[in-house]
Scaffold this motif. Structure first.
Motif: not given
Ligand SMILES: *[C@@H]1O[C@H](CO)[C@@H](O)[C@H](O)[C@H]1NC(C)=O
Ligand SMILES: *[C@@H]1O[C@H](CO)[C@@H](O)[C@H](O)[C@H]1NC(C)=O
Ligand SMILES: *[C@@H]1O[C@H](CO)[C@@H](O)[C@H](O)[C@H]1NC(C)=O
Ligand SMILES: *[C@@H]1O[C@H](CO)[C@@H](O)[C@H](O)[C@H]1NC(C)=O
Ligand SMILES: *[C@@H]1O[C@H](CO)[C@@H](O)[C@H](O)[C@H]1NC(C)=O
Ligand SMILES: *[C@@H]1O[C@H](CO)[C@@H](O)[C@H](O)[C@H]1NC(C)=O
Length: 382
Positions: A157-162, A201-217
């Motif tokens: 689901x983190x990949x899907x979010x990206x 269930x360890x998982x990490x946000x897709x930080x690279x996709x967040x950096x490139x595509x969101x204005x902010x979190x």
């Protein structure tokens, strides 16, 4: 229903037919780093309408929440919702001190969470959803869109979010070029940390996709402790915690260490307290033994915390170690942020170089003291 068996099939076909764009677009509007002083607005808060918002205290207000249809994945608005949305944006845009508005999609709870996961899992549903979200944003004159998916529950689901964020940003750029309007803002409300380090269930946000595509979190720096653990009190929005990583400093640093620039991080502040019933009214510190949820069934809006403190002449303690405030009377115990703790957090957020702060939620504070002091504090030190 046939839906559940049909979708994976359609999804596969779509994959075979489509060459998916894989380039990352850049969040074009993040070139300006003006401070964010945000707050969420919920239409269901009693006796609180958009015209009650003191717009001089904020830069951005988020309308929470809207969800698409679970059948078409488009936003199918009732007449009531349409009226509420246009009242919201027109009231705030034409206020004497106008603010920007974002439409927040999703929310907590299993229903919106499962729906967003389903939509994000498939290119065709992502496309329909993205298109419809932008149509609604433009139709009602919002300045942007905010995704509140709580939470992507595994690595898939983190990949899907990206994928969702990349495709959303591409469409936003295309639409802005075609219509010669400023691009819609695109933000997301996220977990306080970049990874779910406590979850089995360890998982990490897709930080690279967040950096490139969101204005902010909008990092939700609260709900670290609550009546879901009734056995001990806790600082629900501790900035520091010497005993655990359930703290804003840990969460915010994890985002920065994962590569998200500080100017894309906005810190959340709660305008509500979490409550417990103490086991022993004489043992009152943070971490004191407790037995169950306290007043308000575990949650008190800030204005009710103030009433509680007055009602029972509660003892109010500012805890410098965690940067939090708590109060107690008899066996009732409340962890919350008041002006004192919120101001220290604002200073710490600025010291980290963050973009700003947001509150959950408008209507929980009736005297505007925290919101107005926060607004002043950030200007003084900027
Ligand atoms: C879709 O939402 C409706 C109304 O919220 C609900 O009754 C229904 O069970 C949902 N259907 C599916 C397939 O999730
Ligand atoms: C929005 O609704 C409020 C309260 O219902 C009303 O007083 C106000 O006039 C409405 N504003 C607009 C711009 O429609
Ligand atoms: C949504 O899709 C329709 C049909 O393809 C298109 O005409 C419209 O421009 C799209 N809207 C946005 C906001 O991209
Ligand atoms: C907190 O996280 C850090 C890594 O960021 C780790 O080194 C440390 O052991 C953790 N502390 C606790 C109490 O889990
Ligand atoms: C709490 O402390 C007071 C004063 O020391 C004492 O009188 C009272 O019995 C204590 N209450 C409990 C429940 O231990
Ligand atoms: C405050 O006292 C009033 C009147 O006794 C009561 O109805 C209300 O529930 C109390 N509120 C809180 C938050 O303690």
């Amino acid at each position: 229903m046939a839906k559940s068996t049909l979708l994976p099939f359609l999804c596969t076909v779509f994959f075979l037919l489509m060459a998916m764009p894989s380039i990352d677009a850049t969040a074009s509007s993040s070139s300006s780093f003006s401070t964010i002083k945000g707050s969420y607005y919920t239409p269901w808060t009693p006796d609180f309408t958009p015209s009650d918002i003191d717009t001089t205290l904020f830069t951005h207000i988020f309308y929470a929440f809207l969800s698409p249809s679970n059948i078409t994945f488009k936003f199918e608005l009732s007449e009531t919702t349409a009226v509420a949305l246009s009242n919201f944006t027109s009231t705030l845009r034409f206020a004497s001190s106008p603010v920007k508005t974002l439409l927040s999609i999703g929310g907590s709870g299993d229903v919106p969470t499962a729906l967003l996961a389903e939509i994000a899992s498939c290119p065709s549903s992502r496309k329909v959803f993205i298109n419809s979200s932008m149509e609604v944003a433009r139709k009602f004159a919002f300045d942007g869109l905010d995704l509140d998916w709580e939470w992507p529950k595994n690595r898939k689901e983190m990949k899907d979010l990206a994928h969702l964020l990349r495709e959303w940003r591409l469409e936003i750029i295309k639409e802005a070029r075609a219509t010669k309007q400023p691009p819609l803002l695109l933000t997301a409300a996220v977990y306080f940390a970049a990874d779910f380090f406590l979850d089995p269930v360890y998982r990490m946000y897709p930080v690279a996709a967040i950096r490139k595509n969101l204005d902010w979190i909008n990092a939700m720096c609260y709900d670290y402790h609550g009546a879901w653990d009734p056995s001990a009190t806790g600082a629900q929005a501790a900035f520091f915690d010497p005993k655990s990583n359930l703290s804003s400093i840990h969460g915010l640093k994890s985002w920065l260490q994962a590569g998200l620039p500080a100017k894309q991080v906005v810190m959340g502040l709660p305008l509500y307290g979490r409550t417990w019933e103490l086991k022993d009214p004489n043992v009152t510190e943070i971490g004191a033994p407790a037995v169950k949820a306290g007043p308000g069934d575990g949650v008190l809006p800030y204005s009710d915390v103030q009433v509680f403190n007055r009602n029972y002449s509660a003892t109010v303690v500012y805890d410098a170690e965690t940067v939090s405030t708590y109060s107690f009377a008899g066996t009732s115990w409340v962890s919350y942020d008041d002006v004192a703790s919120a101001m220290v957090k604002i200073g710490l957020a600025q010291a980290l170089g963050l973009r700003g702060y947001f509150f959950w939620v408008l209507g929980y504070e009736t005297d505007w003291q925290i919101s107005s002091q926060a607004s002043r504090a950030w200007i003084l030190n900027d």
